[in-house]
Design a protein around this motif. Structure first.
Motif, PDB file in Angstrom:
ATOM      1  N   ASP A 239      32.766  42.864  34.570  1.00  0.00           N
ATOM      2  CA  ASP A 239      34.110  43.049  35.130  1.00  0.00           C
ATOM      3  C   ASP A 239      34.057  43.062  36.661  1.00  0.00           C
ATOM      4  O   ASP A 239      35.006  43.495  37.310  1.00  0.00           O
ATOM      5  CB  ASP A 239      34.769  44.334  34.598  1.00  0.00           C
ATOM      6  CG  ASP A 239      36.295  44.216  34.570  1.00  0.00           C
ATOM      7  OD1 ASP A 239      36.826  43.146  34.939  1.00  0.00           O
ATOM      8  OD2 ASP A 239      36.959  45.200  34.195  1.00  0.00           O
TER       9      ASP A 239
ATOM     10  N   HIS B  24      32.611  38.067  31.866  1.00  0.00           N
ATOM     11  CA  HIS B  24      33.873  38.465  32.517  1.00  0.00           C
ATOM     12  C   HIS B  24      33.560  39.121  33.852  1.00  0.00           C
ATOM     13  O   HIS B  24      33.033  40.237  33.903  1.00  0.00           O
ATOM     14  CB  HIS B  24      34.663  39.428  31.630  1.00  0.00           C
ATOM     15  CG  HIS B  24      35.975  39.846  32.232  1.00  0.00           C
ATOM     16  ND1 HIS B  24      37.070  39.011  32.272  1.00  0.00           N
ATOM     17  CD2 HIS B  24      36.367  40.990  32.846  1.00  0.00           C
ATOM     18  CE1 HIS B  24      38.075  39.626  32.873  1.00  0.00           C
ATOM     19  NE2 HIS B  24      37.671  40.835  33.234  1.00  0.00           N
TER      20      HIS B  24
ATOM     21  N   ALA C 134      37.130  35.820  35.816  1.00  0.00           N
ATOM     22  CA  ALA C 134      38.344  36.308  35.155  1.00  0.00           C
ATOM     23  C   ALA C 134      39.595  35.598  35.658  1.00  0.00           C
ATOM     24  O   ALA C 134      40.591  35.506  34.949  1.00  0.00           O
ATOM     25  CB  ALA C 134      38.483  37.803  35.399  1.00  0.00           C
TER      26      ALA C 134
ATOM     27  N   HIS D  49      34.779  39.239  38.386  1.00  0.00           N
ATOM     28  CA  HIS D  49      35.776  38.921  39.414  1.00  0.00           C
ATOM     29  C   HIS D  49      35.061  38.685  40.749  1.00  0.00           C
ATOM     30  O   HIS D  49      34.775  39.649  41.471  1.00  0.00           O
ATOM     31  CB  HIS D  49      36.759  40.082  39.590  1.00  0.00           C
ATOM     32  CG  HIS D  49      37.638  40.371  38.412  1.00  0.00           C
ATOM     33  ND1 HIS D  49      38.953  39.990  38.358  1.00  0.00           N
ATOM     34  CD2 HIS D  49      37.392  41.019  37.233  1.00  0.00           C
ATOM     35  CE1 HIS D  49      39.494  40.387  37.206  1.00  0.00           C
ATOM     36  NE2 HIS D  49      38.555  41.017  36.510  1.00  0.00           N
TER      37      HIS D  49
ATOM     38  N   HIS E 249      37.768  42.658  27.443  1.00  0.00           N
ATOM     39  CA  HIS E 249      38.019  44.027  26.985  1.00  0.00           C
ATOM     40  C   HIS E 249      38.280  44.092  25.472  1.00  0.00           C
ATOM     41  O   HIS E 249      37.445  44.566  24.735  1.00  0.00           O
ATOM     42  CB  HIS E 249      39.127  44.702  27.805  1.00  0.00           C
ATOM     43  CG  HIS E 249      38.856  44.642  29.271  1.00  0.00           C
ATOM     44  ND1 HIS E 249      37.767  45.252  29.829  1.00  0.00           N
ATOM     45  CD2 HIS E 249      39.474  43.971  30.277  1.00  0.00           C
ATOM     46  CE1 HIS E 249      37.729  44.996  31.129  1.00  0.00           C
ATOM     47  NE2 HIS E 249      38.763  44.212  31.418  1.00  0.00           N
TER      48      HIS E 249
ATOM     49  N   HIS F 263      42.912  38.888  30.090  1.00  0.00           N
ATOM     50  CA  HIS F 263      42.633  40.294  29.783  1.00  0.00           C
ATOM     51  C   HIS F 263      43.517  40.653  28.591  1.00  0.00           C
ATOM     52  O   HIS F 263      44.717  40.380  28.626  1.00  0.00           O
ATOM     53  CB  HIS F 263      43.008  41.202  30.954  1.00  0.00           C
ATOM     54  CG  HIS F 263      42.198  40.984  32.209  1.00  0.00           C
ATOM     55  ND1 HIS F 263      42.514  40.049  33.149  1.00  0.00           N
ATOM     56  CD2 HIS F 263      41.078  41.609  32.670  1.00  0.00           C
ATOM     57  CE1 HIS F 263      41.621  40.100  34.145  1.00  0.00           C
ATOM     58  NE2 HIS F 263      40.740  41.029  33.882  1.00  0.00           N
TER      59      HIS F 263
HETATM   60 ZN   LIG Z   1      38.765  42.008  34.584  1.00  0.00          ZN
END
Ligand SMILES: [Zn+2]
Length: 459
Positions: A318, A73, A137, A75, A269, A232
């Motif tokens: 993340d 995951h 993501a 970005h 998450h 998410h």
């Molecule tokens: Zn994220």
């Protein structure tokens, strides 16, 4: 002496201790492996490597050879926001929630060229810390991310930031109708379906900014195209309250009742889950991603419990805006302490989950969570995504147990050489697919201009 011609292959890695991360936990000391057409065809003792002949042989003596890590995951478009929230926080309390006030307005500002540059910088960073595959993501201009991944040689799944609800101030460039959101997702997956390394997932940014119609249509597309949906889930208290207020159900219950909670769903998450919602994960089989640098600020992540109950899990950063580092080794180290506090110490249990088990999640676990059971481990038939790690420092010596060293001591900057899909993309810390110095210069100048504009928006 056998009179046999050596078998032609594309690449041989010889010497070093091979930490395979296979089901049996096999470690081959002074080993070797052979790669053909992007896959491992043989591995065994270095003394038998004469059986193979390759145009390129990597000497891995005194190193550990192991599968590349999976960032399940991240970005790519937020890469230049690294450190930005800390900078803002030193001046004033940041506006909450951060994704709404900073990340989405930032993403809305970026041109396609900005996303290409941001992704190149993020993927260069990832390769240099031993990550060979990522799951995006969902961000703006995903084709530019895919182009960057194609150019630099990393494996990955790009995704479009997908939302059809305004959610109280969605920036105009990110807004789309339900119909557009569905069509753009399907088209993206189609455009990258035949690439060897770079593919696209469907996406739903998160429940509170995606309509029921969109969620159902994306789930139907996932079944039809047999592809994952990156989302998410169970990340914020606002999300739980939103679902309780609007539907009288918690987020996972809502998705299960819509009939969309399945192995196609990949849920970053997955923290704020009731015991009943954990049961729904076990029953319906969605995969999840533990982002160790962020998740412990959200709640009490049940990684150990869910992993032991068979939920496919990977580890994720993340992205640089959230966790600062893109080093998945460090995510694993942080997760060990975090899980100890939530799943071991309360019961006076010394080891909730071992570093070796967390390394399994970071490699084979992440690959399986992303639908690649043939990656994240080394053995005949597996994808040739391989890292060669230096362990000759006092900080790592003695290497009495290579698996222990790989799981407990190694960090990303120890990675020397990286192979993705059978191709050497970094050798002795030099990226072979791009001009790293030219990229750094371009990033430095463009980031300054982007931040000047962002400071106006985020003030
Ligand atoms: Zn994220």
């Amino acid at each position: 002496m056998e009179n046999r011609q050596p078998e032609p292959v594309d690449l041989v890695i010889r010497g070093g201790d091979i930490v395979t991360m296979d089901e049996a936990g096999t470690v081959i000391r002074d080993g070797a492996l052979a790669v053909r057409d992007g896959r491992i065809v043989w591995l065994g003792p270095a003394t038998e490597a004469w059986r193979f002949q390759a145009p390129e042989t990597l000497d891995a003596g005194d190193h550990i050879v192991m599968p590349g890590l999976i960032d399940a995951h991240m970005h790519a478009a937020q890469h230049f926001l690294r450190g930005k929230l800390s900078e803002i926080s030193r001046k004033r309390a940041p506006k909450m929630p951060v994704w709404k006030h900073y990340y989405l307005p930032y993403e809305a500002m970026l041109t396609p060229e900005d996303v290409h540059l941001s992704a190149l910088a993020a993927y260069a960073n990832m390769l240099m810390v031993g990550t060979t595959c990522f799951a995006e993501a969902g961000g703006p201009h995903p084709d530019m991310m895919a182009r960057a991944a194609d150019e630099i040689g990393i494996r990955g799944f790009v995704a479009l930031s997908t939302t059809d609800q305004q959610g109280g101030g969605m920036p105009a460039p990110l807004s789309m109708t339900t119909h557009d959101a569905i069509e753009r997702n399907r088209a993206l997956v189609g455009r990258w379906a035949t690439h060897r390394r770079v593919k696209a997932f469907l996406a739903l940014r998160q429940i509170i900014i995606c309509s029921e119609d969109l969620i159902k249509a994306i789930a139907a597309a996932a079944s039809e195209l047999d592809v994952k949906i990156h989302t998410h889930l169970a990340e914020g208290t606002y999300e739980v309250d939103f679902c309780l207020e609007r539907f009288g159900k918690r987020p996972t219950e809502y998705l299960a009742d819509l009939g969309v909670l399945s192995h196609h769903l990949h849920c970053a998450h997955s923290v704020l889950l009731s015991p009943g919602e954990v049961d729904l994960y076990v029953r319906h089989g969605p995969s999840a991603c533990h982002c160790g640098f962020h998740n412990y600020a959200l709640g009490v992540p049940r990684l150990t419990e869910m992993w032991r109950r068979g939920v496919p899990f990977g580890l994720g950063t993340d992205g640089a805006a959230s966790s600062a580092t893109l080093d998945v080794f460090q995510v694993a180290h942080v997760a060990r302490i975090g899980q100890q506090v939530v799943a071991g110490t309360p019961w006076h249990m010394r080891t909730a989950i071992s570093s070796e088990e967390l390394l399994t999640i970071a490699t084979r676990g992440g690959a399986k969570a992303l639908g690649m059971p043939d990656a994240g481990w080394l053995g005949p038939g597996a994808k040739a995504d391989i890292i060669v790690v230096a362990v000759d420092d006092f900080d790592q010596q003695p290497v009495a147990d290579p698996l222990f060293v790989a799981a407990n001591i190694v960090v990303g900057r120890d990675v020397r050489t990286v192979v993705v899909d059978g191709r050497v993309v970094m050798k002795n810390r030099e990226l072979l697919t791009i001009d790293a110095e030219a990229l750094k210069a371009k990033v430095a100048s463009r980031r300054t201009a982007i931040m000047a504009a962002f400071d106006g928006v985020a003030a």
